[in-house]
Design a protein around this motif. Sequence first.
Motif, short mmCIF file in Angstrom:
data_model
loop_
_atom_site.label_atom_id
_atom_site.label_comp_id
_atom_site.label_asym_id
_atom_site.label_seq_id
_atom_site.Cartn_x
_atom_site.Cartn_y
_atom_site.Cartn_z
N SER A 1 0.83 -1.20 0.00
CA SER A 1 0.00 0.00 0.00
C SER A 1 0.87 1.25 0.00
O SER A 1 1.92 1.29 0.66
CB SER A 1 -0.91 0.01 1.23
OG SER A 1 -1.59 1.25 1.34
N TRP B 1 0.05 3.79 1.52
CA TRP B 1 -0.23 4.42 2.81
C TRP B 1 0.70 3.88 3.89
O TRP B 1 1.08 2.71 3.88
CB TRP B 1 -1.67 4.18 3.23
CG TRP B 1 -2.66 4.92 2.38
CD1 TRP B 1 -3.21 4.48 1.21
CD2 TRP B 1 -3.21 6.20 2.62
NE1 TRP B 1 -4.07 5.42 0.70
CE2 TRP B 1 -4.09 6.49 1.55
CE3 TRP B 1 -3.04 7.16 3.64
CZ2 TRP B 1 -4.80 7.69 1.48
CZ3 TRP B 1 -3.76 8.34 3.57
CH2 TRP B 1 -4.62 8.60 2.49
N ARG B 2 1.08 4.74 4.81
CA ARG B 2 1.82 4.37 6.00
C ARG B 2 1.05 4.88 7.21
O ARG B 2 0.28 5.83 7.12
CB ARG B 2 3.22 5.00 5.99
CG ARG B 2 4.18 4.39 4.96
CD ARG B 2 4.66 3.03 5.46
NE ARG B 2 5.77 2.50 4.68
CZ ARG B 2 5.67 1.56 3.77
NH1 ARG B 2 4.47 1.07 3.47
NH2 ARG B 2 6.72 1.10 3.14
N THR B 3 1.27 4.27 8.37
CA THR B 3 0.61 4.76 9.57
C THR B 3 1.21 6.09 9.98
O THR B 3 2.38 6.40 9.67
CB THR B 3 0.76 3.76 10.72
OG1 THR B 3 2.14 3.46 10.91
CG2 THR B 3 0.02 2.47 10.41
N SER C 1 -4.58 5.01 -5.82
CA SER C 1 -4.29 5.86 -4.67
C SER C 1 -2.95 6.57 -4.82
O SER C 1 -2.81 7.74 -4.44
CB SER C 1 -4.29 5.01 -3.40
OG SER C 1 -4.03 5.79 -2.25
N ALA D 1 -7.44 1.78 0.67
CA ALA D 1 -6.57 2.72 -0.04
C ALA D 1 -7.16 4.11 -0.17
O ALA D 1 -6.56 4.98 -0.80
CB ALA D 1 -6.23 2.17 -1.42
N MET E 1 -10.63 9.07 8.29
CA MET E 1 -9.33 8.48 8.64
C MET E 1 -9.40 8.01 10.08
O MET E 1 -10.12 8.59 10.91
CB MET E 1 -8.22 9.53 8.50
CG MET E 1 -8.16 10.21 7.14
SD MET E 1 -7.33 9.23 5.89
CE MET E 1 -5.63 9.48 6.36
N LEU F 1 -4.95 6.16 8.65
CA LEU F 1 -5.30 5.25 7.56
C LEU F 1 -6.75 5.48 7.14
O LEU F 1 -7.61 5.77 7.98
CB LEU F 1 -5.11 3.80 8.00
CG LEU F 1 -3.68 3.39 8.36
CD1 LEU F 1 -3.65 1.99 8.95
CD2 LEU F 1 -2.76 3.47 7.13
N ARG G 1 -4.29 11.94 0.87
CA ARG G 1 -3.54 11.11 -0.07
C ARG G 1 -2.27 10.65 0.61
O ARG G 1 -1.77 11.31 1.53
CB ARG G 1 -3.23 11.88 -1.35
CG ARG G 1 -2.45 13.14 -1.15
CD ARG G 1 -2.31 13.94 -2.45
NE ARG G 1 -1.48 13.25 -3.43
CZ ARG G 1 -1.24 13.72 -4.65
NH1 ARG G 1 -1.79 14.87 -5.04
NH2 ARG G 1 -0.47 13.07 -5.50
N PRO G 2 -1.73 9.54 0.22
CA PRO G 2 -0.51 9.05 0.89
C PRO G 2 0.69 9.92 0.59
O PRO G 2 0.84 10.45 -0.52
CB PRO G 2 -0.33 7.64 0.30
CG PRO G 2 -1.06 7.67 -1.01
CD PRO G 2 -2.20 8.63 -0.84
#
Length: 499
Positions: A143, A145-147, A169, A192, A457, A462, A494-495
């Motif tokens: 992904s 995304w990160r925490t 994403s 995502a 979120m 996330l 967005r990531p």
Amino acid sequence: MSELTDLGVKAIRDGVASGDFSAREVAEAFNANVAAAGALNAFIVATPEKALAAADAVDEARSAGKQLGPMAGVPIGMKDLFCTDGVQTTAASHILEGFVPRYESTVSANLWKAGAGMLGKLNLDQFAMGSSNETSYFGNVVSPWRTAGGGNAAMSPGGSSGGSSAAVSARLCPAATGTDTGGSIRQPAAFAGITGVKPTYGRCSRWGVVAFASSLDQAGPMARNVEDCAIMLEAMAGFDPKDATSLDMPVPNWAEMLDADLTGKRVGIPREYRMDGMDAEILDNWERGKTMLRDAGAEIVDISLPHTKYALPAYYIIAPAEASSNLARYDGVRFGLREMPSDKDGERAGLQDMYAATRSEGFGDEVKRRILIGTYVLSAGFYDAYYNQAQKVRALVAQDFEKAWGSCDVILAPTTPTASFPLGSLDDDPLTMYLNDVFAVPASLAGLPAMSVPAGMNSQGLPLGLQLVAKPFDEQGLMNAGLAIEQRAGFTARPDRWW
């Protein structure tokens, strides 16, 4: 041209049509993003030349004053479950590695006809069997995304359409195809922070799509907003005489008729979806969803879907049973991998040994697990006890929805029981992994249109998705409700780019 990759389907199509930029410029920008994102492993194979060729065709048509298609100039990602003429199609499995179809799936052909181009074939769980994108022969999708707080754990993009969710994403493509058998568009979309639509069973042709469970599989769009999904679904859908389950009915102009005013509509809240031990942040997000829809003019009503608790067990009997049948064709004779073992005397083994060696080597552990389950429940002595009972439960689940439509127009529920989780964290617990589909499976069993919309979120930074389910053939009502949530949630997260 990096700003072009922030644009969605409608913005790209309209910009190309008006001459604000060329389709080639768009394709080049997205090709560059794909090439730079190897760390995500979202693509099994990139096809930059396909994207450029389609873009050039659109630019030439525009210069000649020809009418452009509804997806003209939009480069997309194609889940590697759709057969693409001249481009390897693997279903993320070793057993199909090297298989190059000489024909095009109906869905992909419809998209190319609408003017879309292909950036490449997207990674997925092997044969679409998985909820985390960890079963692909070609490696995990990661992904984007990160925490929050600088956590470096690689997170799951969801499955099986995890390559699609990660690519959209991360701005590797403005939209992508997905397939949904028991949540494989909706769950990764939620993980995502994008939008994904599973249409009514039969809306999109299954011809040319590598089969998992034929009575459940359904293609759908994944994009960054509801309108883009509506535009793409219009291009994908339509009657196909090559698919016996294809719906012979016109495709509405969903995008043009989108309307977020839900005055007079009733939104059902299934009491059975509030389960013991649910994540408090998922429940809070659900409550916010009710508030958003109420603000859009809808009336919130309680409903009951009493057979919900039996849906997941029934699904994990029916889907593996159909998979066992569908995957019997992979024998090492006609296409893909062929393993020819030798016996102890060095002589070539027989046909049965070739079958066994090819399937043992070609299928991953999760696929083997589901084939074994499916073969067992279809076997003599167990067919009535398991498969027939599961089909009866499926009918009861569908009846629950039919009764619910008497008191509501659309149903609101969480998409998933949790936000994304770290890759590898559920490797030793397939049952917990299967529970990721607990909210998505009932609509699949009933063949209903459903979607996930990003709505917020969690405390770890996330995305959280909300799921909507509508009556058969009512994709319009579904996406109208999705638009109402989208407008009120104002989800723009967005990531952060780390790849």
